[in-house]
Scaffold this active site. Structure first.
Site, PDB file in Angstrom:
ATOM      1  N   LYS A   1      -1.845 -22.808  37.480  1.00 36.33           N
ATOM      2  CA  LYS A   1      -2.552 -21.523  37.587  1.00 36.33           C
ATOM      3  C   LYS A   1      -2.600 -20.818  36.230  1.00 36.33           C
ATOM      4  CE  LYS A   1      -3.548 -21.605  42.006  1.00 36.33           C
ATOM      5  NZ  LYS A   1      -2.922 -20.828  43.060  1.00 36.33           N
TER       6      LYS A   1
ATOM      7  N   ARG B   1       2.518 -27.401  46.660  1.00 39.68           N
ATOM      8  CA  ARG B   1       1.201 -28.010  46.441  1.00 39.68           C
ATOM      9  C   ARG B   1       0.976 -28.139  44.936  1.00 39.68           C
ATOM     10  NH1 ARG B   1      -4.159 -26.382  45.649  1.00 39.68           N
ATOM     11  NH2 ARG B   1      -5.715 -27.579  46.858  1.00 39.68           N
TER      12      ARG B   1
END
Length: 323
Positions: free
Chosen positions: A266, A301
């Protein structure tokens, strides 16, 4: 004024945390507009939710951290730009140790546009069919039509990043299929979610929103044991919002569901870690993942499955004496 009780994890303690690898003896009492306070007790219903073992997911017990590998069947993923063949990527991640393969045909990166359901099905269904038997299979979609096609192809879990907000038929589709679902928190849709997201108290606002989504799922006929929650790091949240959630993420165990954490590559990891290119954010991803493991988060994840598996093996060796 609502009270929220965050279990303070430790290796030894009075109670098991969500039936997993951590325990706790104290709580951080959180209230809007008040400073956190450490307390030694919580209401019985809160303690019951915090300690109850979580149901198995796709045949996997959740008494240890589990790895979900990201399979992008898209031409515009923020992370890999669609340069991988989906079926080949699924095989590779399974070989590297992914216990669940999360297969998606629509990018949900900030600014991404919606993909028609027929195109999304054409992307994910062949990959799911090719991946059957390699690991548990999840479909990453917001659309009931895609979910139904994916389940028919072999998916056993629906991962809805909209938390049932995008498609009003999704909850019924999941309930009819009898499969588990991950409901995520997002503020807004991918096209606009990073346009000045605001919260009163992001940690508790997300808690309340997830609680409402759980209630919606249960009213549609989905049992609590088939619900996984995801606080949605990076989905309608600034860097400060992401960090506030991560620092106290164990509070979400109070909702009584398994928790999925998706931080892989991210942008905030790149900003803090000085890695502009998404593919170079693995070390920061692993650091945040292990911080989540230290708060009892069950499902992680990730793009970099082999590296995450290695990191978890070392974590177990250090903390649990497993080698």
């Amino acid at each position: 004024m609502s009270d929220y009780f965050r279990p303070i994890p430790c290796e030894t303690g009075r109670w098991p945390l969500a039936g997993g690898w951590l325990r706790f003896s104290q709580f951080e009492l959180l209230r809007r507009g008040a400073a956190p306070r450490v307390v030694d007790s919580a209401p019985p219903e809160v303690l019951a939710a915090l300690t109850a073992p979580r149901a198995d997911l796709l045949g996997l017990s959740l008494d240890r951290p589990r790895i979900m590998g990201i399979v992008n069947a898209t031409p515009d993923s923020f992370s890999d730009g669609g340069r991988y063949d989906g079926a080949a990527q699924a095989r590779l991640l399974a070989e590297q140790g992914a216990e669940i393969l999360d297969i998606g045909g629509e990018s949900t990166r900030p600014g991404a546009r919606e993909v028609p359901a027929r195109d999304e099905i054409a992307r994910v269904a062949p990959v799911i069919a090719a991946a059957r038997g390699l690991a548990g299979i999840s479909v990453d979609t917001r659309k009931a039509r895609v979910a139904r096609a994916a389940i028919a192809a072999g998916a056993g879990l629906v991962n809805d990043v909209s938390g049932f907000d995008f498609d009003p038929d999704m909850a019924a589709a999941v309930a009819e299929a009898g499969v588990p679902v991950c409901i995520m928190h997002a503020q807004g849709v991918p096209e606009t979610m990073q346009d000045n997201p605001t919260y009163g108290d992001v940690l508790l606002d997300v808690y309340d929103a997830l609680r409402a989504r759980i209630a919606r799922a249960r009213s549609a006929g989905i049992p609590l044991g088939r619900i996984v929650i995801d606080p949605g790091i990076g989905f309608g949240k600034t860097q400060a919002h992401n960090l506030a959630i991560l620092r106290r993420i164990s509070v979400y165990h109070g909702l009584g569901c398994a928790i999925l954490l998706g931080v892989s590559r991210k942008r905030f990891i790149g900003t803090i870690g000085g890695a502009e290119v998404a593919a170079e954010r693995m070390p920061g991803t692993l650091a945040v993942t292990l911080a989540g493991v230290a708060q009892g988060i069950q499902i992680h994840r990730v793009h970099d499955v082999a590296q995450t598996r290695q990191g978890l093996a070392l974590w177990r060796a250090v903390t649990e004496g497993e080698a």
